[in-house]
Design a protein around this motif. Structure first.
Motif, PDB file in Angstrom:
ATOM      1  N   ARG A  33       0.918  -1.282  -0.170  1.00  0.00           N
ATOM      2  CA  ARG A  33       0.187   0.284  -0.199  1.00  0.00           C
ATOM      3  C   ARG A  33       0.724   1.291   0.240  1.00  0.00           C
ATOM      4  O   ARG A  33       0.268   2.595  -0.650  1.00  0.00           O
ATOM      5  CB  ARG A  33      -0.631   0.217   1.174  1.00  0.00           C
ATOM      6  CG  ARG A  33      -2.007   1.074   1.227  1.00  0.00           C
ATOM      7  CD  ARG A  33      -2.846   1.082   2.107  1.00  0.00           C
ATOM      8  NE  ARG A  33      -3.646   1.847   2.350  1.00  0.00           N
ATOM      9  CZ  ARG A  33      -4.417   2.693   3.159  1.00  0.00           C
ATOM     10  NH1 ARG A  33      -3.626   2.761   4.348  1.00  0.00           N
ATOM     11  NH2 ARG A  33      -5.056   3.739   2.633  1.00  0.00           N
ATOM     12  N   LYS A  45      -2.862  -5.400  -8.289  1.00  0.00           N
ATOM     13  CA  LYS A  45      -3.340  -5.908  -7.172  1.00  0.00           C
ATOM     14  C   LYS A  45      -2.422  -7.089  -7.618  1.00  0.00           C
ATOM     15  O   LYS A  45      -1.589  -8.081  -8.196  1.00  0.00           O
ATOM     16  CB  LYS A  45      -5.259  -6.745  -8.309  1.00  0.00           C
ATOM     17  CG  LYS A  45      -5.872  -5.020  -7.624  1.00  0.00           C
ATOM     18  CD  LYS A  45      -7.035  -5.668  -7.902  1.00  0.00           C
ATOM     19  CE  LYS A  45      -7.941  -3.831  -7.418  1.00  0.00           C
ATOM     20  NZ  LYS A  45      -7.451  -3.235  -7.957  1.00  0.00           N
ATOM     21  N   ASP A  89      -4.953  -4.377 -13.338  1.00  0.00           N
ATOM     22  CA  ASP A  89      -6.781  -4.374 -12.767  1.00  0.00           C
ATOM     23  C   ASP A  89      -6.354  -3.453 -14.480  1.00  0.00           C
ATOM     24  O   ASP A  89      -6.017  -2.021 -14.536  1.00  0.00           O
ATOM     25  CB  ASP A  89      -6.648  -3.731 -11.881  1.00  0.00           C
ATOM     26  CG  ASP A  89      -8.605  -4.087 -11.906  1.00  0.00           C
ATOM     27  OD1 ASP A  89      -9.005  -3.161 -13.050  1.00  0.00           O
ATOM     28  OD2 ASP A  89      -9.316  -3.663 -10.981  1.00  0.00           O
TER      29      ASP A  89
ATOM     30  N   ASP B 160      -6.869   7.690   3.198  1.00  0.00           N
ATOM     31  CA  ASP B 160      -7.378   6.592   2.621  1.00  0.00           C
ATOM     32  C   ASP B 160      -7.898   7.188   1.533  1.00  0.00           C
ATOM     33  O   ASP B 160      -9.289   8.235   1.382  1.00  0.00           O
ATOM     34  CB  ASP B 160      -8.284   6.105   3.419  1.00  0.00           C
ATOM     35  CG  ASP B 160      -7.971   4.803   4.698  1.00  0.00           C
ATOM     36  OD1 ASP B 160      -6.739   4.608   4.465  1.00  0.00           O
ATOM     37  OD2 ASP B 160      -8.711   5.024   5.623  1.00  0.00           O
ATOM     38  N   THR B 162     -10.906   7.362  -1.663  1.00  0.00           N
ATOM     39  CA  THR B 162     -12.292   6.220  -1.624  1.00  0.00           C
ATOM     40  C   THR B 162     -13.273   6.277  -3.540  1.00  0.00           C
ATOM     41  O   THR B 162     -12.058   5.793  -4.006  1.00  0.00           O
ATOM     42  CB  THR B 162     -13.137   7.292  -1.076  1.00  0.00           C
ATOM     43  OG1 THR B 162     -12.857   8.374  -1.251  1.00  0.00           O
ATOM     44  CG2 THR B 162     -13.130   7.318   0.579  1.00  0.00           C
ATOM     45  N   ARG B 179      -5.579   3.216  -2.175  1.00  0.00           N
ATOM     46  CA  ARG B 179      -5.904   2.508  -1.908  1.00  0.00           C
ATOM     47  C   ARG B 179      -6.351   1.658  -0.956  1.00  0.00           C
ATOM     48  O   ARG B 179      -4.776   1.430  -0.368  1.00  0.00           O
ATOM     49  CB  ARG B 179      -6.697   1.387  -3.473  1.00  0.00           C
ATOM     50  CG  ARG B 179      -6.162   2.558  -4.278  1.00  0.00           C
ATOM     51  CD  ARG B 179      -6.505   1.569  -5.530  1.00  0.00           C
ATOM     52  NE  ARG B 179      -6.291   2.181  -6.995  1.00  0.00           N
ATOM     53  CZ  ARG B 179      -7.219   3.280  -7.499  1.00  0.00           C
ATOM     54  NH1 ARG B 179      -9.068   3.074  -7.054  1.00  0.00           N
ATOM     55  NH2 ARG B 179      -7.434   3.563  -8.957  1.00  0.00           N
ATOM     56  N   SER B 180      -6.875   0.592   0.137  1.00  0.00           N
ATOM     57  CA  SER B 180      -6.646  -0.211   0.669  1.00  0.00           C
ATOM     58  C   SER B 180      -6.450  -0.896   0.824  1.00  0.00           C
ATOM     59  O   SER B 180      -6.223  -1.606  -0.705  1.00  0.00           O
ATOM     60  CB  SER B 180      -8.291  -0.429   1.653  1.00  0.00           C
ATOM     61  OG  SER B 180      -9.201  -1.430   0.489  1.00  0.00           O
ATOM     62  N   SER B 182      -6.888  -4.053   1.385  1.00  0.00           N
ATOM     63  CA  SER B 182      -8.371  -5.350   1.151  1.00  0.00           C
ATOM     64  C   SER B 182      -8.574  -4.989  -0.474  1.00  0.00           C
ATOM     65  O   SER B 182      -9.210  -5.949  -1.256  1.00  0.00           O
ATOM     66  CB  SER B 182      -9.520  -4.792   1.959  1.00  0.00           C
ATOM     67  OG  SER B 182      -9.551  -3.343   1.235  1.00  0.00           O
ATOM     68  N   GLU B 183      -8.120  -3.635  -1.274  1.00  0.00           N
ATOM     69  CA  GLU B 183      -8.316  -3.485  -2.583  1.00  0.00           C
ATOM     70  C   GLU B 183      -7.557  -4.375  -3.959  1.00  0.00           C
ATOM     71  O   GLU B 183      -7.162  -4.178  -4.781  1.00  0.00           O
ATOM     72  CB  GLU B 183      -9.018  -2.053  -2.875  1.00  0.00           C
ATOM     73  CG  GLU B 183      -9.225  -1.797  -4.588  1.00  0.00           C
ATOM     74  CD  GLU B 183      -9.587   0.006  -4.193  1.00  0.00           C
ATOM     75  OE1 GLU B 183      -9.685   0.762  -3.602  1.00  0.00           O
ATOM     76  OE2 GLU B 183      -9.881   0.526  -5.433  1.00  0.00           O
ATOM     77  N   LEU B 184      -6.033  -3.776  -2.924  1.00  0.00           N
ATOM     78  CA  LEU B 184      -5.359  -4.277  -3.652  1.00  0.00           C
ATOM     79  C   LEU B 184      -4.897  -6.294  -3.897  1.00  0.00           C
ATOM     80  O   LEU B 184      -4.636  -6.817  -4.155  1.00  0.00           O
ATOM     81  CB  LEU B 184      -4.035  -3.840  -2.917  1.00  0.00           C
ATOM     82  CG  LEU B 184      -3.847  -2.081  -2.748  1.00  0.00           C
ATOM     83  CD1 LEU B 184      -2.375  -1.961  -2.248  1.00  0.00           C
ATOM     84  CD2 LEU B 184      -3.778  -1.690  -4.195  1.00  0.00           C
ATOM     85  N   TYR B 186      -6.573  -9.279  -3.945  1.00  0.00           N
ATOM     86  CA  TYR B 186      -7.336  -9.786  -4.773  1.00  0.00           C
ATOM     87  C   TYR B 186      -7.832 -11.243  -3.725  1.00  0.00           C
ATOM     88  O   TYR B 186      -8.677 -11.779  -3.808  1.00  0.00           O
ATOM     89  CB  TYR B 186      -7.203 -10.026  -5.997  1.00  0.00           C
ATOM     90  CG  TYR B 186      -8.086 -11.066  -6.722  1.00  0.00           C
ATOM     91  CD1 TYR B 186      -9.137 -10.128  -7.435  1.00  0.00           C
ATOM     92  CD2 TYR B 186      -8.358 -12.098  -7.321  1.00  0.00           C
ATOM     93  CE1 TYR B 186     -10.085 -10.290  -8.580  1.00  0.00           C
ATOM     94  CE2 TYR B 186      -9.006 -12.729  -7.713  1.00  0.00           C
ATOM     95  CZ  TYR B 186     -10.283 -11.766  -8.421  1.00  0.00           C
ATOM     96  OH  TYR B 186     -11.034 -12.363  -9.534  1.00  0.00           O
TER      97      TYR B 186
END
Lengths: 190, 190
Positions: A33, A45, A89, B160, B162, B179-180, B182-184, B186
Motif C-alpha cells: 500500500r 492487485k 487491473d 484512505d 475513496t 487504496r486499502s 483489501s482492495e489491493l 485480490y
C-alpha cells in the motif's frame, strides 16, 4: 542495513522444504500500500498462495531459468513455499507505466522477503491463460509476474560480466554475471 | 526497519537547500549493480548530477505533479540537490521488460535515499529531446525517468482513497490517497 538486503536479494530458484506460516507473507503484502505508483493510479492487485495444492498448480504454469536449458526448474524437494502473483487491473490503467509499477512492487516484495530470512525469484514466462483459470480471476485482471518465495537452498555468486551476461551453474553453484558499476554509470556530473 | 523506510519513502517534491556532498549519491549508484534484471540483461544506465548549473537545466525539462494544476513545480528555494536519470540502452534491450527493470531501479534508489535521510520523486513528464541534448547522450540511450533527490522539506500524509486517487494539497500539506490493502489483495489462498 539496506545495502546488505539489496545485495543478499538474489533470484533464488531452489528452496528448503520448511514450514512457513502463511501469515509471514501477509507482512510482505501489507507494505504494498505504501509503494509509489505512476500518477498514483495504483493499478496492481495481488494474489498470494501458501496452499500446497494450489502451489503445485501454479508451478505447472511456469518456465524457470531460460538460460539453464538442461534444467526443468526446481524438483519437488526444492519447490517454493509460496507465490505472489502480480496482476494489472485494466479497469484502472492500461498503459506501460504499469510495468514500472510492477518493478517497484516486485523489488519491494523481494527485499522484504530477504529481511524475513526468505528469498524469491520473479518469473515472467507463464502460461497465463492456464494460470488465470487456476486462480479464477476476472476478465479485467491481467497476469504480469509470478514471484516464487521460500527459504533459499542454493548458493548464488555474482561474477564480473565480460561479454556474456547469461547466468550459469557449476558444481551446483549458481553464478550471475553482473556488469561493472562503471558500465552502468554513464556519467556523474559534480 | 525496512518497513519504516518503505513507509517513509513518499514522493517528495520540495526540498531544503542544504549542502549535500555529491559522494552521497555515489552510495546510491553503487547498489544498482545488485538489483534484479529481466533475463539478467541489465540494460539500464544512469547519469547523476549534483551540479547546480546542470541541475537548473535538467529542471527546465521537467513537468511536476500533474494533478496540481495550479503549481508549477518547486520554487528556486525548494529545488532538488541532485538528479539521477535512468536510461535504457537500446543496444542491449528493446522490449518492455526494461520498464520493469526501471521500476526495480527507481524503488532501490528511493529507498536508499530515505535511509540516507534524503528523499525524492520520480518524474516521467520530461522534454526528452531537450534533456538528451543537455546530457549529451549517445543515440542508443533513451531517457526513461528522472529522479529528483534532496533533503525533503514538505509534509506528506497518506489518506484512505475513496473514489479519487488524485493527490492534493491543503494548508501546505501534501495528501496522497492510497487504496486499502483489501482492495489491493485480490485473494490469499491459505
Amino acid at each position: 542495513m539496506l545495502d546488505e538486503i539489496i545485495k543478499k536479494n538474489r533470484s533464488y530458484r531452489r528452496f528448503a522444504q520448511v514450514n512457513i506460516d502463511c501469515s509471514t507473507f501477509n507482512e510482505i503484502l501489507a507494505l504494498l500500500r505504501y509503494i509509489p505508483s505512476a500518477r498514483n493510479a495504483q493499478p496492481l492487485k495481488y494474489i498470494a498462495s501458501c496452499n500446497k495444492q494450489i502451489n503445485e498448480q501454479i508451478f505447472s504454469t511456469l518456465k524457470w531459468a531460460g538460460y539453464l536449458t538442461d534444467w526443468d526448474g526446481p524438483a519437488p524437494s526444492e519447490r517454493p513455499s509460496a507465490y505472489i502473483v502480480i496482476l494489472q487491473d485494466k479497469n484502472i490503467s492500461n498503459d506501460n507505466y504499469v510495468l514500472t509499477d510492477a518493478g517497484i512492487a516486485l523489488q519491494t516484495i523481494l527485499l522484504k522477503s530477504v529481511e524475513l530470512g526468505l528469498g524469491g525469484c520473479t518469473i515472467a514466462a507463464i502460461d497465463k491463460p492456464k494460470l488465470a483459470s487456476i486462480l479464477n480471476i476476472t476478465q479485467n485482471l491481467e497476469i504480469l509476474y509470478v514471484i516464487a518465495l521460500g527459504k533459499p537452498a542454493e548458493t548464488i555468486e555474482i561474477v564480473d560480466a565480460t561479454v556474456d551476461i547469461k547466468y550459469f551453474r557449476k558444481n551446483n553453484i549458481h553464478y550471475v554475471p553482473k556488469r561493472s558499476l562503471s558500465e552502468l554509470v554513464y556519467a556523474i556530473i559534480e
